[in-house]
Each structure stands twice: as C-alpha cells, then as structure tokens.
Write a protein that holds these residues in place. Structure first.
Motif, PDB file in Angstrom:
ATOM      1  N   ASP A 180       0.695  -1.115   0.033  1.00  0.00           N
ATOM      2  CA  ASP A 180      -0.067   0.018  -0.180  1.00  0.00           C
ATOM      3  C   ASP A 180       0.813   1.313   0.172  1.00  0.00           C
ATOM      4  OD1 ASP A 180      -2.393   1.473   0.038  1.00  0.00           O
ATOM      5  OD2 ASP A 180      -2.571   1.470   2.183  1.00  0.00           O
ATOM      6  N   THR A 181       0.652   2.349  -0.586  1.00  0.00           N
ATOM      7  CA  THR A 181       1.258   3.638  -0.828  1.00  0.00           C
ATOM      8  C   THR A 181      -0.021   4.528  -1.158  1.00  0.00           C
ATOM      9  OG1 THR A 181       3.139   2.520  -1.711  1.00  0.00           O
ATOM     10  CG2 THR A 181       2.960   5.005  -1.894  1.00  0.00           C
ATOM     11  N   PRO A 182      -0.179   5.512  -0.342  1.00  0.00           N
ATOM     12  CA  PRO A 182      -1.211   6.472  -0.657  1.00  0.00           C
ATOM     13  C   PRO A 182      -0.840   7.266  -2.054  1.00  0.00           C
ATOM     14  CG  PRO A 182      -0.366   6.823   1.458  1.00  0.00           C
ATOM     15  CD  PRO A 182       0.620   5.874   0.978  1.00  0.00           C
ATOM     16  N   LYS A 183      -2.236   7.625  -2.664  1.00  0.00           N
ATOM     17  CA  LYS A 183      -2.088   8.454  -3.817  1.00  0.00           C
ATOM     18  C   LYS A 183      -1.332   9.734  -3.555  1.00  0.00           C
ATOM     19  CE  LYS A 183      -5.298  10.174  -7.208  1.00  0.00           C
ATOM     20  NZ  LYS A 183      -6.779  10.485  -7.561  1.00  0.00           N
ATOM     21  N   LEU A 184      -0.581   9.899  -4.567  1.00  0.00           N
ATOM     22  CA  LEU A 184       0.003  11.420  -4.411  1.00  0.00           C
ATOM     23  C   LEU A 184       1.164  11.244  -3.440  1.00  0.00           C
ATOM     24  CD1 LEU A 184      -2.712  13.808  -5.478  1.00  0.00           C
ATOM     25  CD2 LEU A 184      -1.074  12.580  -7.232  1.00  0.00           C
ATOM     26  N   THR A 185       1.650  10.292  -3.197  1.00  0.00           N
ATOM     27  CA  THR A 185       2.894  10.328  -2.162  1.00  0.00           C
ATOM     28  C   THR A 185       4.247  10.793  -2.938  1.00  0.00           C
ATOM     29  OG1 THR A 185       2.200   8.359  -0.803  1.00  0.00           O
ATOM     30  CG2 THR A 185       4.491   8.644  -0.995  1.00  0.00           C
ATOM     31  N   ILE A 186       4.898  11.621  -2.094  1.00  0.00           N
ATOM     32  CA  ILE A 186       6.422  11.889  -2.751  1.00  0.00           C
ATOM     33  C   ILE A 186       7.270  10.623  -2.244  1.00  0.00           C
ATOM     34  CG2 ILE A 186       8.183  13.411  -3.108  1.00  0.00           C
ATOM     35  CD1 ILE A 186       5.423  14.524  -3.792  1.00  0.00           C
ATOM     36  N   GLY A 187       7.602   9.966  -3.356  1.00  0.00           N
ATOM     37  CA  GLY A 187       8.602   8.811  -2.955  1.00  0.00           C
ATOM     38  C   GLY A 187      10.143   8.837  -3.230  1.00  0.00           C
ATOM     39  N   HIS A 188      10.918   8.070  -2.958  1.00  0.00           N
ATOM     40  CA  HIS A 188      12.278   8.131  -3.247  1.00  0.00           C
ATOM     41  C   HIS A 188      13.001   6.848  -3.105  1.00  0.00           C
ATOM     42  CE1 HIS A 188      15.792  11.094  -3.758  1.00  0.00           C
ATOM     43  NE2 HIS A 188      16.353   9.817  -3.568  1.00  0.00           N
ATOM     44  N   ARG A 199      -3.042   5.124  -5.767  1.00  0.00           N
ATOM     45  CA  ARG A 199      -2.814   4.180  -4.804  1.00  0.00           C
ATOM     46  C   ARG A 199      -2.437   2.879  -4.988  1.00  0.00           C
ATOM     47  NH1 ARG A 199      -6.931   3.082   0.425  1.00  0.00           N
ATOM     48  NH2 ARG A 199      -5.335   1.930   1.706  1.00  0.00           N
ATOM     49  N   GLY A 200      -1.313   2.368  -4.440  1.00  0.00           N
ATOM     50  CA  GLY A 200      -0.885   0.724  -4.898  1.00  0.00           C
ATOM     51  C   GLY A 200       0.443   0.423  -4.051  1.00  0.00           C
ATOM     52  N   ALA A 201       0.779  -0.755  -4.469  1.00  0.00           N
ATOM     53  CA  ALA A 201       2.033  -1.346  -3.968  1.00  0.00           C
ATOM     54  C   ALA A 201       3.311  -0.079  -4.319  1.00  0.00           C
ATOM     55  CB  ALA A 201       2.232  -2.502  -4.423  1.00  0.00           C
ATOM     56  N   GLY A 202       4.462  -0.400  -3.322  1.00  0.00           N
ATOM     57  CA  GLY A 202       5.390   0.532  -3.685  1.00  0.00           C
ATOM     58  C   GLY A 202       6.605   0.239  -2.726  1.00  0.00           C
ATOM     59  N   GLY A 203       7.794   0.424  -3.536  1.00  0.00           N
ATOM     60  CA  GLY A 203       9.035   0.225  -2.230  1.00  0.00           C
ATOM     61  C   GLY A 203       9.941   1.471  -2.226  1.00  0.00           C
ATOM     62  N   TYR A 204       9.474   2.604  -2.479  1.00  0.00           N
ATOM     63  CA  TYR A 204      10.383   3.657  -2.246  1.00  0.00           C
ATOM     64  C   TYR A 204      10.059   4.371  -1.044  1.00  0.00           C
ATOM     65  CZ  TYR A 204      11.987   4.473  -7.120  1.00  0.00           C
ATOM     66  OH  TYR A 204      12.805   4.513  -8.424  1.00  0.00           O
ATOM     67  N   GLN A 205      10.923   5.139  -0.370  1.00  0.00           N
ATOM     68  CA  GLN A 205      11.025   5.823   0.924  1.00  0.00           C
ATOM     69  C   GLN A 205       9.725   6.954   0.715  1.00  0.00           C
ATOM     70  OE1 GLN A 205      12.715   4.965   3.584  1.00  0.00           O
ATOM     71  NE2 GLN A 205      14.035   3.382   2.508  1.00  0.00           N
ATOM     72  N   MET A 206       8.762   7.001   1.682  1.00  0.00           N
ATOM     73  CA  MET A 206       7.763   7.958   1.765  1.00  0.00           C
ATOM     74  C   MET A 206       8.197   9.135   2.465  1.00  0.00           C
ATOM     75  SD  MET A 206       4.635   5.429   1.806  1.00  0.00           S
ATOM     76  CE  MET A 206       4.868   4.551   3.270  1.00  0.00           C
TER      77      MET A 206
END
Length: 289
Positions: A180-188, A199-206
């Motif tokens: 899970d990752t919130p929609k419009l998250t700033i990731g790195h 919204r969806g799966a992810g592995g980047y830092q939030m």
C-alpha cells in the motif's frame, strides 16, 4: 560509453545512452528522442524515453530495421554537434512533508524497512549525513528536479535531482515492497524521486504527499482535460513545502475546479547549467516568482 543499439523483436529499436544514470545520459536521451520525433521518420509509431535510454517502436512493413538504425545513428551524430538546448517548463509542486497519511502507512510496514525504529524521513536524513529531518526536507526541496521518464504505473514521474553528483540525495528502497502507498505520495528510491500517481504497492521511501492531481483517466480536472497524464520527460519540478492548512485549502481548490498548477515556460541550456548549477537553478526558480 558509446551508444549501444539493439533490436527487440521485429518492431523495436532499443538505444542505451549509458550504463549509469546521470544528467549527461538523461539529457542525451531526451535530446535524441526530441530530434527523432521532430524528424518524422516514416514508420515510427512510438518513442518511449527512459532515464538513460529509450526505445522506438516501428512498423517493419514501412521501414526496414537497418534503415531505422541508420536514421537514428545519423540523428545521434547530428545531435552531438548542436547546442544542447530544450524548450520546457518548470512546475511548482506543493508538498506536505511528514503528513499523517504516509506516516500511518510507513508505520504499518516497518518490518519491511532497513530501520524499523525510524521514520522514512529520519532514515533518509541519517544515511545522507544530514543533521535532522528538517535539513533533509531543505535539501529535497532546495533544488529542482528533472522528470527523466514517466511510467511504471500510468502518470508516475521519475525525477533526477539537478545538483552535482556528490550532492544528490540517495536512499535505498524498502527491503521488501509495501502492499500500500497513498495516492500522490512523494517517494524516493536510489537517486530518484517520484510521485505515486495512484494508490498501490511500492518500495520507495515516503516523505510526504501533494494535493495536486497528476493523473486523471476521466479528464475532469481542468488542467488534465487535454491529456490524462500531467508530466512529460524534460519537465523541471520544484517542490514547495506546505503546512496542513495549505494542503487542505489546495484540496478544496482541486475539488471545486479552481486549482491551477504554477507553471512557467523556460529554455534550458545544458552547457550553461553545467558551468554553474547553483546559479542556473536560481535563475530557473526565479521564473516561478
């Protein structure tokens, strides 16, 4: 590294500009894809740029593989002799850093993280040798970012920081991806920043969240009515830290159809940028004032 060309099946030409990610490799890829698009080569049906490479889809009934290879190699030779200048745009993206939604999500997935005792921002500050989270946010928002490619999921931009390589923020991805990752998250992840378009799966830092929609398949948002995807390669992004009241206000503006991104058209000269990155970035950011 010399440019590497290879064919993918009967309909694709893959062009690798460099094995390593860098502003030089990205800009070469962008310049070549722009030139190929402008050339209007018969039989080319799609051009897909990436961080340090690109792929061309072509119709083999209209152009032979060796002929398109010669066309693209000729464009590479011509591009090397031209001034590395592009017309693009700089965009201000408001970001609510340390927001409660990404924080709640990252806490649910601490067992998948390198440091279960720290937040993503705390971990990112430490591995980059910065004093604290505020220092990391200043570094993240203090210089612009190039959109090097759009993909992975529809509308998601990958962004490369416009600073000397030694100053680039680098943070590894999660040990195991989240579900899970919130929609419009700033990731790195690695040296790349991104904005999760859905919204969806992810592995980047939030690190935070933006109120600004960047993907709208319904095309009901005012600035996405012409095309459902906001970003395109070559865009320049400047993150602007905001507080929760500003975030809430922006959400209201989006809901009412009044939100308008701050965008300015700019000319980017890669050689001038290389001569004085700090000064050139200040000039770019001045266009948003």
């Amino acid at each position: 590294m010399m440019t590497r060309y290879s064919f993918g099946g009967d309909e694709h030409l893959f062009v690798e500009c460099d094995e390593a990610m860098s502003l030089d490799a990205f800009f070469k890829s962008l310049s070549m894809t722009n030139a190929i698009r402008d050339a209007g080569i018969k039989g080319v049906t799609e051009i897909c740029p990436a961080n340090a490479s690109f792929q061309i889809k072509f119709d083999p009934d209209l152009i032979k593989p060796n002929d398109i290879l010669k066309e693209v190699q000729g464009i590479e030779s011509a591009a090397a002799k031209t001034e590395p200048v592009i017309k693009t745009r700089i965009i201000e993206i408001p970001v609510f850093y340390q927001d409660p939604w990404t924080h709640e999500t990252l806490m649910r997935f601490r067992e998948r993280h390198q440091d279960p005792t720290a937040s993503d921002l705390e971990y990112a500050a430490r591995v980059n040798g910065l004093a604290d989270v505020d220092a990391f946010i200043r570094a993240h928002s203090g210089s612009p970012w190039f959109v090097s490619m759009v993909g992975f999921v529809a509308g998601l931009p990958f962004m490369y920081q416009m600073v000397e390589r030694a100053k680039q923020l680098q943070v590894p991805k999660y040990l195991r991806p989240r579900t899970d990752t919130p929609k419009l998250t700033i990731g790195h992840g690695g040296c790349f920043s991104c904005i999760y378009s859905v919204r969806g799966a992810g592995g980047y830092q939030m690190f935070g969240i933006t109120p600004m929609p960047i993907f709208d398949p319904e095309q009901s948002i005012s600035y996405l009515r012409d095309f459902m995807v906001f970003f395109r390669p070559g865009d320049i992004v400047k993150f602007k830290p905001i507080k929760q009241d500003e975030y809430d206000h922006a959400l209201g503006e989006v809901a009412s159809g009044r939100f308008a991104p701050l965008i300015r058209d700019v000319t980017f000269d890669f050689r001038d940028f290389q001569k004085d990155m700090t000064g050139y970035n200040a000039k770019l950011e001045g266009a948003l004032a």
